[in-house]
Every structure is written in structure tokens, then in C-alpha cells.
Design an enzyme around this catalytic site. Structure first.
Site, PDB file in Angstrom:
ATOM      1  N   ASP A 132       0.849  -1.197   0.000  1.00 42.66           N
ATOM      2  CA  ASP A 132       0.000   0.000   0.000  1.00 42.66           C
ATOM      3  C   ASP A 132       0.884   1.246   0.000  1.00 42.66           C
ATOM      4  O   ASP A 132       2.118   1.155  -0.190  1.00 42.66           O
ATOM      5  CB  ASP A 132      -1.014  -0.042   1.159  1.00 42.66           C
ATOM      6  N   HIS A 133       0.284   2.404   0.241  1.00 46.65           N
ATOM      7  CA  HIS A 133       1.005   3.686   0.163  1.00 46.65           C
ATOM      8  C   HIS A 133       2.132   3.830   1.185  1.00 46.65           C
ATOM      9  O   HIS A 133       3.078   4.568   0.964  1.00 46.65           O
ATOM     10  CB  HIS A 133      -0.002   4.833   0.352  1.00 46.65           C
ATOM     11  N   CYS A 162       2.737  -3.635   4.082  1.00 47.82           N
ATOM     12  CA  CYS A 162       1.934  -2.457   4.404  1.00 47.82           C
ATOM     13  C   CYS A 162       2.574  -1.822   5.641  1.00 47.82           C
ATOM     14  O   CYS A 162       3.772  -2.021   5.867  1.00 47.82           O
ATOM     15  CB  CYS A 162       0.455  -2.799   4.577  1.00 47.82           C
ATOM     16  N   GLY A 163       1.817  -1.086   6.427  1.00 50.19           N
ATOM     17  CA  GLY A 163       2.419  -0.444   7.595  1.00 50.19           C
ATOM     18  C   GLY A 163       2.915  -1.457   8.615  1.00 50.19           C
ATOM     19  O   GLY A 163       4.053  -1.402   9.084  1.00 50.19           O
ATOM     20  N   THR A 164       2.032  -2.401   8.954  1.00 43.64           N
ATOM     21  CA  THR A 164       2.385  -3.442   9.927  1.00 43.64           C
ATOM     22  C   THR A 164       2.566  -4.824   9.297  1.00 43.64           C
ATOM     23  O   THR A 164       3.085  -5.731   9.950  1.00 43.64           O
ATOM     24  CB  THR A 164       1.255  -3.593  10.972  1.00 43.64           C
ATOM     25  N   GLY A 165       2.069  -4.993   8.087  1.00 43.78           N
ATOM     26  CA  GLY A 165       2.017  -6.323   7.448  1.00 43.78           C
ATOM     27  C   GLY A 165       0.755  -7.079   7.836  1.00 43.78           C
ATOM     28  O   GLY A 165       0.447  -8.123   7.258  1.00 43.78           O
ATOM     29  N   VAL A 166       0.010  -6.532   8.794  1.00 44.44           N
ATOM     30  CA  VAL A 166      -1.159  -7.263   9.316  1.00 44.44           C
ATOM     31  C   VAL A 166      -2.336  -7.206   8.337  1.00 44.44           C
ATOM     32  O   VAL A 166      -2.840  -8.247   7.895  1.00 44.44           O
ATOM     33  CB  VAL A 166      -1.581  -6.724  10.708  1.00 44.44           C
ATOM     34  N   GLY A 167      -2.762  -5.996   7.988  1.00 41.04           N
ATOM     35  CA  GLY A 167      -3.944  -5.868   7.131  1.00 41.04           C
ATOM     36  C   GLY A 167      -3.765  -6.565   5.799  1.00 41.04           C
ATOM     37  O   GLY A 167      -4.668  -7.274   5.315  1.00 41.04           O
ATOM     38  N   HIS A 220       7.613 -25.654   7.951  1.00 42.44           N
ATOM     39  CA  HIS A 220       6.524 -26.367   8.629  1.00 42.44           C
ATOM     40  C   HIS A 220       5.133 -26.023   8.081  1.00 42.44           C
ATOM     41  O   HIS A 220       4.249 -26.852   8.110  1.00 42.44           O
ATOM     42  CB  HIS A 220       6.533 -26.042  10.131  1.00 42.44           C
ATOM     43  N   ASN A 221       4.946 -24.789   7.635  1.00 41.67           N
ATOM     44  CA  ASN A 221       3.586 -24.340   7.264  1.00 41.67           C
ATOM     45  C   ASN A 221       3.416 -24.117   5.766  1.00 41.67           C
ATOM     46  O   ASN A 221       2.333 -23.741   5.318  1.00 41.67           O
ATOM     47  CB  ASN A 221       3.228 -23.043   8.016  1.00 41.67           C
ATOM     48  N   ARG A 224       6.492  -0.013   8.739  1.00 43.00           N
ATOM     49  CA  ARG A 224       6.583   0.843   9.930  1.00 43.00           C
ATOM     50  C   ARG A 224       7.109   0.056  11.137  1.00 43.00           C
ATOM     51  O   ARG A 224       7.231   0.609  12.220  1.00 43.00           O
ATOM     52  CB  ARG A 224       5.195   1.407  10.276  1.00 43.00           C
ATOM     53  N   HIS A 241       4.117 -32.409   8.625  1.00 42.08           N
ATOM     54  CA  HIS A 241       3.639 -31.040   8.406  1.00 42.08           C
ATOM     55  C   HIS A 241       2.572 -30.996   7.308  1.00 42.08           C
ATOM     56  O   HIS A 241       1.666 -30.181   7.346  1.00 42.08           O
ATOM     57  CB  HIS A 241       4.806 -30.114   8.048  1.00 42.08           C
ATOM     58  N   ARG A 261      -0.861 -31.521   8.645  1.00 44.68           N
ATOM     59  CA  ARG A 261      -1.463 -30.327   9.266  1.00 44.68           C
ATOM     60  C   ARG A 261      -1.919 -29.316   8.215  1.00 44.68           C
ATOM     61  O   ARG A 261      -2.937 -28.633   8.385  1.00 44.68           O
ATOM     62  CB  ARG A 261      -0.453 -29.700  10.234  1.00 44.68           C
TER      63      ARG A 261
END
Ligand code: RB5
Length: 150
Positions: free
Chosen positions: A8-9, A65-70, A98-99, A109, A133, A136
């Protein structure tokens, strides 16, 4: 490897630096992110890269993004995506081994460029170990399939 990158921006500059870093390692990078710092909405770019990964247009994706979360949450809404948000290389490596993560996300940020490169490096090089793995991962797919049956 062919890698789709999205942002994002908040992460225009970091996206450019990570792209150059990946290209210097011989990877092909496709840009699905914004190159403009005007405010925009991260789900657009999370979805674009996620679709590119599930369709096979690219091998794997990187989202910033800012946190990588969204942006990672957005990608994880797409069936078949296993996106991880990381601020350190250990989880990045294990998320592959593993995943079998197919998208890596981080926050412009949250971490600096040198740590971001280290995380990318571990994640790109690590291979899925399969066996227990895989069982799972199959269970994750079952959860996903049940949601679509509703
Ligand atoms: C944008 O201000 C910010 O919310 C976004 O970049 C991201 O951090 C969301 O998770």
C-alpha cells in the site's frame, strides 16, 4: 523464482528496495502494488498478489503495508493462501519448513530494510519439509473447505 510483490502507500519505498534485492538474487519480480504514496486500501493489493499465487501466475508472494497485518489478512481470505506476517527471520524460515507459506508479509513501519532483507532471504531459501507437516496443512485445507460448504 517468479515473485509477486504488493504494497500500500506506506510501503512504496520498501517495496522498491526489496524488489531490487530480489532481482539482484536472480528472481523475477512482478509488481502488483501501488507506486503512489497517496492513501489507498491494502486489501486491494493483498487480494491481487494472493490471486496471482493461487492461479500460478507467480510462484510466491511478498506483501508490505504499515504493519504487514492488514495486507496479510486480506491475502489469507483467498482460498489456498497461507500468508505469514514476520518481524524476524526465524519465524519466516519455519513458516516455510513447517507451514508451507506461499506469501510473506511484513511492516514498513515495524522493521528496517536490512532486517526485511534478512527475513526475505530466509523465507525465499527455506523449503517445505512435508511429512507430518503436510498432514497439518491438509487439516488447514479441511477447515477452509468446510467454510465454503456453508
Ligand atoms: C495504513 O495507515 C495502515 O493501516 C496499513 O498500512 C497497515 O498497517 C494495515 O494493517
Amino acid at each position: 523464482m517468479k515473485i509477486g510483490i504488493g504494497n500500500d502507500h506506506v510501503a512504496v519505498e520498501m517495496k522498491k528496495e526489496i524488489t531490487e534485492y530480489l532481482e539482484s538474487m536472480g528472481h523475477e519480480v512482478i509488481n502488483y502494488g501501488t507506486d503512489c504514496t497517496d492513501r489507498c486500501d491494502y486489501p486491494i493489493y493483498g487480494e491481487k498478489v494472493a490471486n496471482a499465487v493461487v492461479s500460478g501466475e507467480v510462484d510466491r508472494g511478498i506483501l508490505i503495508c504499515g504493519t504487514g497485518v492488514g495486507i496479510s489478512l486480506s491475502a489469507n481470505k483467498v482460498r489456498g493462501i497461507r500468508a505469514v506476517v514476520c518481524s524476524e527471520p526465524y519465524s519466516a524460515r519455519l513458516s516455510r519448513q513447517h507451514n508451507n507459506t506461499n506469501i510473506l508479509a511484513f511492516g514498513a513501519r515495524v522493521i528496517g530494510i536490512e532486517l526485511a532483507k534478512m527475513i526475505v532471504d530466509e523465507w525465499i531459501k527455506a523449503e517445505f519439509e512435508g511429512e507430518r507437516h503436510q498432514v497439518r496443512i491438509d487439516m488447514l485445507k479441511d477447515i477452509e473447505d468446510k467454510q465454503y460448504e456453508k
